[in-house]
Design a protein around this motif. Structure first.
Motif, PDB file in Angstrom:
ATOM      1  N   ASN A 232      -7.562   9.374   8.435  1.00 29.78           N
ATOM      2  CA  ASN A 232      -6.161   9.723   8.709  1.00 29.78           C
ATOM      3  C   ASN A 232      -5.191   8.709   8.101  1.00 29.78           C
ATOM      4  O   ASN A 232      -4.269   8.224   8.763  1.00 29.78           O
ATOM      5  CB  ASN A 232      -5.926   9.844  10.217  1.00 29.78           C
ATOM      6  CG  ASN A 232      -6.695  10.989  10.833  1.00 29.78           C
ATOM      7  OD1 ASN A 232      -6.796  12.065  10.239  1.00 29.78           O
ATOM      8  ND2 ASN A 232      -7.248  10.776  12.009  1.00 29.78           N
ATOM      9  N   ALA A 233      -5.390   8.411   6.838  1.00 26.63           N
ATOM     10  CA  ALA A 233      -4.468   7.497   6.153  1.00 26.63           C
ATOM     11  C   ALA A 233      -3.081   8.097   5.986  1.00 26.63           C
ATOM     12  O   ALA A 233      -2.133   7.375   5.653  1.00 26.63           O
ATOM     13  CB  ALA A 233      -5.040   7.121   4.787  1.00 26.63           C
ATOM     14  N   GLU A 237       2.358   6.782   6.387  1.00 24.86           N
ATOM     15  CA  GLU A 237       3.736   7.187   6.085  1.00 24.86           C
ATOM     16  C   GLU A 237       4.570   7.276   7.349  1.00 24.86           C
ATOM     17  O   GLU A 237       5.743   6.888   7.372  1.00 24.86           O
ATOM     18  CB  GLU A 237       3.733   8.521   5.347  1.00 24.86           C
ATOM     19  CG  GLU A 237       5.102   8.994   4.909  1.00 24.86           C
ATOM     20  CD  GLU A 237       5.035  10.304   4.135  1.00 24.86           C
ATOM     21  OE1 GLU A 237       6.096  10.811   3.747  1.00 24.86           O
ATOM     22  OE2 GLU A 237       3.901  10.817   3.936  1.00 24.86           O
ATOM     23  N   PHE A 238       3.972   7.775   8.424  1.00 21.98           N
ATOM     24  CA  PHE A 238       4.672   7.841   9.713  1.00 21.98           C
ATOM     25  C   PHE A 238       5.006   6.436  10.212  1.00 21.98           C
ATOM     26  O   PHE A 238       6.114   6.190  10.731  1.00 21.98           O
ATOM     27  CB  PHE A 238       3.801   8.577  10.729  1.00 21.98           C
ATOM     28  CG  PHE A 238       4.285   8.448  12.139  1.00 21.98           C
ATOM     29  CD1 PHE A 238       5.359   9.184  12.595  1.00 21.98           C
ATOM     30  CD2 PHE A 238       3.660   7.582  13.016  1.00 21.98           C
ATOM     31  CE1 PHE A 238       5.809   9.059  13.891  1.00 21.98           C
ATOM     32  CE2 PHE A 238       4.098   7.442  14.322  1.00 21.98           C
ATOM     33  CZ  PHE A 238       5.184   8.183  14.756  1.00 21.98           C
ATOM     34  N   GLY A 244       8.859   1.145  11.343  1.00 21.09           N
ATOM     35  CA  GLY A 244       9.310  -0.055  10.692  1.00 21.09           C
ATOM     36  C   GLY A 244       8.246  -0.872   9.984  1.00 21.09           C
ATOM     37  O   GLY A 244       8.438  -2.069   9.756  1.00 21.09           O
ATOM     38  N   TRP A 245       7.126  -0.253   9.651  1.00 18.51           N
ATOM     39  CA  TRP A 245       6.100  -0.990   8.915  1.00 18.51           C
ATOM     40  C   TRP A 245       6.588  -1.299   7.505  1.00 18.51           C
ATOM     41  O   TRP A 245       7.330  -0.522   6.899  1.00 18.51           O
ATOM     42  CB  TRP A 245       4.817  -0.160   8.842  1.00 18.51           C
ATOM     43  CG  TRP A 245       3.970  -0.257  10.071  1.00 18.51           C
ATOM     44  CD1 TRP A 245       4.364  -0.011  11.360  1.00 18.51           C
ATOM     45  CD2 TRP A 245       2.591  -0.585  10.141  1.00 18.51           C
ATOM     46  NE1 TRP A 245       3.316  -0.173  12.212  1.00 18.51           N
ATOM     47  CE2 TRP A 245       2.207  -0.530  11.491  1.00 18.51           C
ATOM     48  CE3 TRP A 245       1.643  -0.922   9.185  1.00 18.51           C
ATOM     49  CZ2 TRP A 245       0.922  -0.800  11.915  1.00 18.51           C
ATOM     50  CZ3 TRP A 245       0.355  -1.185   9.611  1.00 18.51           C
ATOM     51  CH2 TRP A 245      -0.001  -1.139  10.957  1.00 18.51           C
ATOM     52  N   LYS A 246       6.117  -2.436   6.999  1.00 17.30           N
ATOM     53  CA  LYS A 246       6.438  -2.851   5.650  1.00 17.30           C
ATOM     54  C   LYS A 246       5.153  -2.933   4.824  1.00 17.30           C
ATOM     55  O   LYS A 246       4.048  -2.916   5.362  1.00 17.30           O
ATOM     56  CB  LYS A 246       7.155  -4.203   5.647  1.00 17.30           C
ATOM     57  CG  LYS A 246       8.396  -4.253   6.530  1.00 17.30           C
ATOM     58  CD  LYS A 246       9.468  -3.275   6.052  1.00 17.30           C
ATOM     59  CE  LYS A 246      10.709  -3.369   6.925  1.00 17.30           C
ATOM     60  NZ  LYS A 246      11.753  -2.390   6.512  1.00 17.30           N
ATOM     61  N   GLU A 247       5.327  -3.015   3.527  1.00 20.14           N
ATOM     62  CA  GLU A 247       4.177  -3.091   2.632  1.00 20.14           C
ATOM     63  C   GLU A 247       3.296  -4.313   2.920  1.00 20.14           C
ATOM     64  O   GLU A 247       2.068  -4.212   2.877  1.00 20.14           O
ATOM     65  CB  GLU A 247       4.650  -3.104   1.178  1.00 20.14           C
ATOM     66  CG  GLU A 247       3.579  -2.725   0.176  1.00 20.14           C
ATOM     67  CD  GLU A 247       3.144  -1.278   0.313  1.00 20.14           C
ATOM     68  OE1 GLU A 247       1.969  -0.981   0.031  1.00 20.14           O
ATOM     69  OE2 GLU A 247       3.987  -0.452   0.720  1.00 20.14           O
ATOM     70  N   PRO A 248       3.859  -5.487   3.228  1.00 20.79           N
ATOM     71  CA  PRO A 248       2.989  -6.623   3.580  1.00 20.79           C
ATOM     72  C   PRO A 248       2.122  -6.390   4.804  1.00 20.79           C
ATOM     73  O   PRO A 248       1.034  -6.970   4.911  1.00 20.79           O
ATOM     74  CB  PRO A 248       3.994  -7.763   3.808  1.00 20.79           C
ATOM     75  CG  PRO A 248       5.186  -7.401   3.001  1.00 20.79           C
ATOM     76  CD  PRO A 248       5.267  -5.907   3.083  1.00 20.79           C
ATOM     77  N   ASP A 249       2.574  -5.561   5.738  1.00 21.56           N
ATOM     78  CA  ASP A 249       1.748  -5.262   6.910  1.00 21.56           C
ATOM     79  C   ASP A 249       0.480  -4.512   6.513  1.00 21.56           C
ATOM     80  O   ASP A 249      -0.619  -4.845   6.968  1.00 21.56           O
ATOM     81  CB  ASP A 249       2.552  -4.431   7.922  1.00 21.56           C
ATOM     82  CG  ASP A 249       3.745  -5.197   8.464  1.00 21.56           C
ATOM     83  OD1 ASP A 249       3.645  -6.436   8.550  1.00 21.56           O
ATOM     84  OD2 ASP A 249       4.757  -4.568   8.783  1.00 21.56           O
ATOM     85  N   ASP A 304      -3.396   2.060  -4.692  1.00 21.08           N
ATOM     86  CA  ASP A 304      -2.834   3.118  -3.844  1.00 21.08           C
ATOM     87  C   ASP A 304      -3.250   2.858  -2.403  1.00 21.08           C
ATOM     88  O   ASP A 304      -4.429   2.935  -2.059  1.00 21.08           O
ATOM     89  CB  ASP A 304      -3.335   4.491  -4.304  1.00 21.08           C
ATOM     90  CG  ASP A 304      -2.957   4.764  -5.746  1.00 21.08           C
ATOM     91  OD1 ASP A 304      -1.873   4.328  -6.165  1.00 21.08           O
ATOM     92  OD2 ASP A 304      -3.772   5.396  -6.459  1.00 21.08           O
ATOM     93  N   ARG A 305      -2.274   2.568  -1.560  1.00 19.53           N
ATOM     94  CA  ARG A 305      -2.593   2.101  -0.213  1.00 19.53           C
ATOM     95  C   ARG A 305      -3.288   3.145   0.657  1.00 19.53           C
ATOM     96  O   ARG A 305      -3.981   2.793   1.601  1.00 19.53           O
ATOM     97  CB  ARG A 305      -1.314   1.635   0.486  1.00 19.53           C
ATOM     98  CG  ARG A 305      -0.339   2.761   0.799  1.00 19.53           C
ATOM     99  CD  ARG A 305       0.918   2.236   1.433  1.00 19.53           C
ATOM    100  NE  ARG A 305       1.792   3.325   1.855  1.00 19.53           N
ATOM    101  CZ  ARG A 305       3.008   3.141   2.349  1.00 19.53           C
ATOM    102  NH1 ARG A 305       3.475   1.907   2.475  1.00 19.53           N
ATOM    103  NH2 ARG A 305       3.747   4.169   2.720  1.00 19.53           N
ATOM    104  N   ASP A 306      -3.122   4.440   0.361  1.00 17.86           N
ATOM    105  CA  ASP A 306      -3.777   5.476   1.152  1.00 17.86           C
ATOM    106  C   ASP A 306      -5.043   6.013   0.480  1.00 17.86           C
ATOM    107  O   ASP A 306      -5.648   6.957   0.996  1.00 17.86           O
ATOM    108  CB  ASP A 306      -2.823   6.636   1.421  1.00 17.86           C
ATOM    109  CG  ASP A 306      -2.296   7.265   0.143  1.00 17.86           C
ATOM    110  OD1 ASP A 306      -2.366   6.588  -0.909  1.00 17.86           O
ATOM    111  OD2 ASP A 306      -1.829   8.421   0.190  1.00 17.86           O
TER     112      ASP A 306
END
Length: 526
Positions: A232-233, A237-238, A244-249, A304-306
């Motif tokens: 469930n990647a 996006e949600f 409030g998630w950021k790319e470093p998280d 690609d993070r997902d």
């Protein structure tokens, strides 16, 4: 004349179970033919031990591997049932070739949802010396619980340690050989499939040309190849848009996973319901199942993070540091080693605790909101208050309300007086109170009426009730009876004494200063 010897057919004697020369038995021709045909059609059997997830997510995982379609659900190949609601579940599926005509292997899946050490006795019989080379491990994680990932992996490894302690010594020796082979796969610098065969664009390196192991690699092999699947990647996006998630998280979560899995030589993959993934290729290559028509090398992906894919023997601390941030792979790897060495029942307090503290740190970004709502956003977790604390607080409120009630009454009286009520109204109120007190003191007022002792209070109340009950229709009927001469006793009384007059009469009796029970002072009042 010599006796005639019957001629014996050599075909008949050769096809039976008769003794041959030198006492050796001849093999039955038909038995050998059937065995050769059966062995030619026997499918390679592979085993996959799936750990974690819920029964629903496990079913989704199986469907993503088997790729059931209309042809698969025909009478020739029906979808096998999945029994995974209790303890150790079981099912299977057949792996088809690229042209969907040939069956390459049959994969038996053993499904376990809870990492309880009580289930070790159910898993250990599956690990036999002859099945270990054809067995792989899968740990299912979900993007609805990323803050629990390290603890879940740690618990499953604790269970596997318990299982390894119950297998035979022959099985452990076989596991050591399997792990030795896995350490060499893909370390020659060429593009190599996980089954050990070179890809179409590369050649397999020899043992002498293998690259050396880097720091933190293969320090705790589990005895079986491991693949961690993060399902469930699409929820990433949600998290980014609503939490409030950021790319470093996302990068930090990936760094933790890659660092700890590097110690076990495990692979990692993210899967999503919206896009296809390399999951079937990764799992089947790990089991040694490859297509006879088209061989596809596994392509790593950390951009690609997902769609993250990390194959065994590909990752390293240097590649993990490329993601940047303040993450220290060496510190986390050492802390994970300390957690793994804990005995079953001990609490993880090193890498797991460090990761969970980072998740709850408000300064870490969106991860601090991770425990509030991690589903599709339709529900939010709310912590309920302790019932005793709630009742105690309500009791204090009630006691404070009771304490304020008399004061409120006095305040209302004083405020009404301060609002400038007229003297006549105040006197009327005081007279009413005094009259009520006198009536309560002297008791009910009674008088003699035609030889009948009558209670004045009771008679007044009856007259009031009668006036309230009489409807307009009844009044018209009563007036009609009076006009027609058929007046009842009540009508005569009403005719002779009007209701208001009767009420005034009895009120006068009640207000008399003489003793109760005397005759009325004015019987002729009209």
């Amino acid at each position: 004349m010599a006796a005639r010897n019957p001629r014996v057919s050599t075909y008949t004697s050769g096809s039976g179970d008769t003794d041959g020369r030198n006492g050796e038995s001849k093999r039955n021709l038909w038995t050998s033919m059937l065995e050769s045909v059966a062995s030619g059609k026997r499918l390679p059997e592979k085993n996959l031990l799936v750990l974690g997830g819920t029964p629903e997510t496990q079913r989704e995982f199986i469907e993503s591997l088997s790729s059931f379609d209309g042809r698969r659900t025909s009478d020739r190949q029906k979808v096998p049932p999945v029994a995974n609601n209790f303890a150790l579940g079981n099912t299977y599926y057949d792996v088809l070739d690229a042209d969907q005509d040939d069956t390459l292997a049959r994969v038996s899946l053993y499904l376990l949802s809870q990492p309880s050490n009580e289930f070790a006795s159910l898993v250990s019989p599956l690990l036999k010396p002859e099945t270990i080379p054809h067995t792989a491990l899968v740990i299912l994680l979900d993007w609805s619980q990323p803050h629990q990932w390290l603890r879940q992996i740690w618990k499953w490894i604790q269970l596997l340690e318990e299982v390894m302690g119950q297998v035979s010594s022959e099985a452990r020796n076989e596991m050591e050989e399997v792990m030795a082979l896995w350490k060499e796969r893909g370390r020659g610098g060429a593009s190599v499939n996980l089954d050990g065969t070179p890809s179409a664009t590369g050649t397999s390196g020899d043992v002498d040309g293998l690259l050396p192991l880097g720091p933190g690699e293969w320090t705790e092999p589990l005895g079986l190849p491991l693949c961690v699947v993060c399902n469930n990647a699409q929820k990433m996006e949600f998290l980014e848009k609503n939490k409030g998630w950021k790319e470093p998280d996302f990068d930090t979560v990936l760094q933790y996973l890659r660092t700890i899995l590097l110690r076990h030589g495990a692979s990692l993959i993210y899967t999503s319901q919206n896009t296809p993934s390399q999951l079937p290729l990764l799992i089947h290559s790990t089991l040694g199942i490859t297509s006879l028509l088209k061989r596809q090398p596994l392509k790593h992906n950390v951009i690609d993070r997902d769609k993250i894919v990390v194959a065994p023997n590909w990752d390293s601390w240097g590649k993990i540091r490329i993601l940047g941030g303040t993450f220290d792979a060496e510190v986390v790897s050492k802390a994970w080693e300390e957690d793994i060495q804990l005995r079953p029942g001990d609490e993880a307090s090193h890498a797991v605790a460090q990761y969970e503290e980072w998740c709850r740190d408000p300064n870490s970004g969106g991860l601090a909101l991770i425990e509030s709502a991690m589903d599709d956003g339709t529900s939010i977790a709310v912590e309920s208050e302790d019932p005793q604390e709630f009742l105690e607080r309500q009791l204090k409120i009630l006691e404070a309300f009771k304490a304020k009630t008399p004061a409120a009454g006095k305040t209302a009286s004083s405020s009404s007086a301060a609002n400038g009520s007229s003297p006549s109204l105040r006197r009327a109120g005081i007279a009413h109170v005094e009259e009520k007190s006198v009536n309560e003191h002297i008791g009910p007022v009674q008088f003699n009426m035609g030889g009948i002792q009558v209670d004045a209070d009771d008679m007044l109340q009856r007259l009031k009730d009668r006036n309230a009950r009489v409807s307009p229709e009844e009044e018209s009927e009563l007036q009609h009876d009076e006009d027609g001469g058929g007046v009842s006793g009540v009508g005569n009384m009403a005719k002779e004494y009007d209701n208001e007059q009767l009420q005034s009469f009895f009120s006068g009796l009640m207000n008399r200063t003489t003793g109760a029970g005397g005759a009325p002072a004015d019987n002729s009042k009209s």
